[in-house]
Scaffold this motif. Structure first.
Motif, short mmCIF file in Angstrom:
data_model
loop_
_atom_site.label_atom_id
_atom_site.label_comp_id
_atom_site.label_asym_id
_atom_site.label_seq_id
_atom_site.Cartn_x
_atom_site.Cartn_y
_atom_site.Cartn_z
N TYR A 47 0.84 -1.19 0.00
CA TYR A 47 0.00 0.00 0.00
C TYR A 47 0.88 1.25 0.00
O TYR A 47 1.81 1.36 0.79
N GLY A 48 0.58 2.17 -0.89
CA GLY A 48 1.22 3.48 -0.91
C GLY A 48 2.73 3.44 -0.88
O GLY A 48 3.36 2.84 -1.75
N GLN A 59 4.69 1.81 0.93
CA GLN A 59 5.30 0.50 1.15
C GLN A 59 6.02 0.02 -0.11
O GLN A 59 7.10 -0.56 -0.03
N TRP A 60 5.41 0.27 -1.26
CA TRP A 60 6.01 -0.15 -2.54
C TRP A 60 7.39 0.47 -2.69
O TRP A 60 8.36 -0.21 -3.01
#
Length: 102
Positions: free
Chosen positions: A58-59, A61-62
């Motif tokens: 998510y967001g 984190q990538w």
């Protein structure tokens, strides 16, 4: 989507042969095949030593994971059978993390 629609028709008792879809097409689409409650267990001799994992990030984190893998990716060591630099990098990141929290 077609598989979902055909399965819904099948559950309602609709004769799928009326759709013009052949038995081999239905088989390829897995129509009429129920969902597995759990993955079947394989004998140890039948399991490949290579395994896949899928993550949903998510967001930010990538970006964090991508930077960590890029930083940890190194040329493959001669004794390492895994040809995936990303897999090797992720394993190295996890090993270091586990050492720090133990």
């Amino acid at each position: 989507m077609l598989r979902l629609e055909l399965n819904d028709l099948l559950e309602c008792g609709f004769e799928l042969s009326l759709t013009g879809t052949t038995e081999s097409e239905l088989s390829r689409l897995s129509v009429g095949v129920g969902e597995l409650e759990a993955m079947p267990e394989l004998a140890d001799g039948d399991r490949s030593p290579y395994r896949n994992m899928t993550f949903i990030l998510y967001g930010e984190q990538w970006d964090i994971v991508e930077r960590a893998i890029a930083r940890a990716t190194k040329p493959r060591e001669p004794n390492n059978p895994n040809r995936s630099p990303q897999g090797n990098a992720l394993a190295a990141i996890c090993a270091e993390y586990l050492e720090r929290v133990s």
